[in-house]
Design a protein around this motif. Structure first.
Motif, PDB file in Angstrom:
ATOM      1  N   GLU A   1       0.834  -1.192   0.000  1.00  0.00           N
ATOM      2  CA  GLU A   1       0.000   0.000   0.000  1.00  0.00           C
ATOM      3  C   GLU A   1       0.881   1.259   0.000  1.00  0.00           C
ATOM      4  O   GLU A   1       2.088   1.196   0.226  1.00  0.00           O
ATOM      5  N   LYS A   2       0.262   2.397  -0.247  1.00  0.00           N
ATOM      6  CA  LYS A   2       1.003   3.647  -0.440  1.00  0.00           C
ATOM      7  C   LYS A   2       1.752   4.107   0.812  1.00  0.00           C
ATOM      8  O   LYS A   2       2.707   4.882   0.716  1.00  0.00           O
TER       9      LYS A   2
ATOM     10  N   SER B   1       3.508   2.166   2.680  1.00  0.00           N
ATOM     11  CA  SER B   1       4.653   1.285   2.894  1.00  0.00           C
ATOM     12  C   SER B   1       5.944   2.020   2.571  1.00  0.00           C
ATOM     13  O   SER B   1       6.026   2.760   1.587  1.00  0.00           O
TER      14      SER B   1
ATOM     15  N   TYR C   1       7.141   1.486  -0.987  1.00  0.00           N
ATOM     16  CA  TYR C   1       6.229   1.803  -2.095  1.00  0.00           C
ATOM     17  C   TYR C   1       6.932   2.450  -3.291  1.00  0.00           C
ATOM     18  O   TYR C   1       6.739   2.031  -4.431  1.00  0.00           O
TER      19      TYR C   1
ATOM     20  N   GLU D   1      -0.572   0.759  -9.707  1.00  0.00           N
ATOM     21  CA  GLU D   1      -1.902   0.687  -9.098  1.00  0.00           C
ATOM     22  C   GLU D   1      -2.914   0.037 -10.041  1.00  0.00           C
ATOM     23  O   GLU D   1      -3.787  -0.705  -9.590  1.00  0.00           O
TER      24      GLU D   1
ATOM     25  N   LYS E   1      -2.211  -3.692  -9.794  1.00  0.00           N
ATOM     26  CA  LYS E   1      -2.595  -4.182  -8.467  1.00  0.00           C
ATOM     27  C   LYS E   1      -4.117  -4.270  -8.336  1.00  0.00           C
ATOM     28  O   LYS E   1      -4.653  -5.273  -7.841  1.00  0.00           O
ATOM     29  N   ASN E   2      -4.820  -3.254  -8.806  1.00  0.00           N
ATOM     30  CA  ASN E   2      -6.284  -3.252  -8.711  1.00  0.00           C
ATOM     31  C   ASN E   2      -6.907  -4.312  -9.601  1.00  0.00           C
ATOM     32  O   ASN E   2      -7.943  -4.894  -9.258  1.00  0.00           O
TER      33      ASN E   2
ATOM     34  N   LYS F   1      -6.588  -7.546  -7.694  1.00  0.00           N
ATOM     35  CA  LYS F   1      -7.565  -7.586  -6.609  1.00  0.00           C
ATOM     36  C   LYS F   1      -8.970  -7.847  -7.144  1.00  0.00           C
ATOM     37  O   LYS F   1      -9.760  -8.569  -6.535  1.00  0.00           O
TER      38      LYS F   1
END
Length: 206
Positions: A147-148, A150, A153, A175, A178-179, A182
């Protein structure tokens, strides 16, 4: 014996899973000779390939009936116990105009399906189609999902950008991928991300 599910679309008993080999074959889709990624370790990122591409190359196919030949081979392999098919392409398989036809064929043959793709061209409509055919997705993220907030990142997004060969905003590239992964997980498709280099780069940088 209780059934266990290892991949979407494949349902084998423990005895079948552990005492026999799973016979899997591959279908390589006929695609335009270009990829929407330019991974530095892949032939598709070749500067010569990109430089020599002509407009007609995007729609030209060496063998318009290639998928029909594949169908014949699949039927032959079923006679010797074929249970699963992996679908990929010389380049990105989602660019193939025969994608749905091939998946429908494999599904109707009652074979488990795994689709290898970078996932960039997946739409909600296509995801629903793949889900309806019990397709497993094998996709790729070259770095872990973080996540941002981290501390890793900024390194993560830069490595992902380099490993895709894409131009543009590193955060957006990361992103978006990643999205997408998910979304596949939530959609009950099996999304497998592979980590290529992150654990090597970080110790060197630090």
């Amino acid at each position: 014996m209780k059934k266990i599910v290892k991949l979407a679309g494949i349902d084998l008993s423990k005895e079948e899973m552990y005492s026999k080999k799973l016979l899997r074959a591959g279908i390589k889709l006929n695609t335009p000779p270009v990829c929407n990624w330019a991974c530095p370790y892949c032939y598709a990122s070749s500067p010569e390939l990109q430089k020599n591409l002509k407009e007609e190359d995007y729609i030209r196919y060496k063998d318009a009936n290639w998928h029909l030949k594949m169908f014949k081979w699949v039927k032959e392999l079923k006679k010797v116990g074929l249970k699963a098919i992996t679908i990929n392409g010389m380049f990105e398989p989602l660019t193939s105009p025969k994608l749905k036809e091939v998946i429908n064929f494999v599904y109707e043959e009652n074979l488990a399906i795994t689709l290898v793709t970078n996932g960039v061209l997946l739409t909600d409509e296509l995801i629903e189609f793949l889900k309806s055919k019990k397709v497993s997705i094998l996709t790729k993220l070259n770095v872990p999902i973080v996540e941002k907030d981290s501390p890793l990142y900024n390194d993560v997004i830069e490595i992902q950008k380099q490993m895709t060969g894409l131009k543009g905003n590193a955060e957006k590239i990361y992103e978006d991928q990643k999205n997408m992964i998910k979304k596949l997980i939530v959609g009950l498709l099996l999304a497998i991300s592979t980590i290529s280099c992150a654990k090597i780069f970080w110790p060197i940088r630090n």
